[in-house]
Write an enzyme that holds these catalytic residues in place. Sequence first.
Site: not given
Length: 274
Positions: A165, A179
């Site tokens: 990501s 995250y």
Amino acid sequence: MRMKDKVAVVTGAGPGLGKAIAVTLAHEGAKVVICDVSDASLDEARREIEEAGGTCLAVRCDVSSSAEVHDLFAAAVEQFGTVHALVNNAALTPNRPIDTERRNTLYAYLQTPVERDSLRFTSEITDEEWLRYWDVNVHGVFYCTREALRLMEPQRYGRIVNIASIAGISARSAHSPHYSATKGAVVAFTRSVALEVAGANIFVNAMAPGGVATPAFNGYLEQIGETGRNRLWQSCPAGRFGSVDEYASTVLHLASDEHYLVGQAISPNGGSAI
């Protein structure tokens, strides 16, 4: 037919980006093995692939369980004989109400003149929340990669694509430090394993997408209204998030034989991080 005669495993392939990746690989000739923890979305993805003429095996699997991952790959071998490509897509993402609140707080902090102070994200994360993200987003990638390499190393061929990501290569997702940490770990793991196995013609790379225009995120955009959306687009030069098909095409390239990439983290992100 860039994936003709290849067997590809795609994790987290029920909804959104995972399903788009599986459909794209199947369209290019791959026999796809898909897994997810949601029986309903898994069945829907299988039907979509088969109705388009693809070959698909759907297996329910929680990638945070090494035993379930072992059974997933055993089922793939039993059905198709081996595995040529693995896309580690399954992940927990910050999409609960508290995550939306944190995201809105960060965007307001970055894009409006407000008093500077700690945003108090990390100090409020619980042990359970932190560990659950690592169980799925990092341990799951390791378990699947380990099983795939046990098949790829003897055959001296393989392609592994880890979905990281933009959060793992920048501070764009500072609202979700748990995250971000896991996606940064995925990038580091990608580079380490890539160097290890490249000599066996196994190429390992990562895609680190920016915003993905999934139905869930489109719902968030509706929620924040026109002013919120305009504020968000100020931080993305392209003025929009990428579609699942645009991201899937990048994964297809990395899963194919049409490149010389080893240990790279490619980030399609519309210019959000350059």
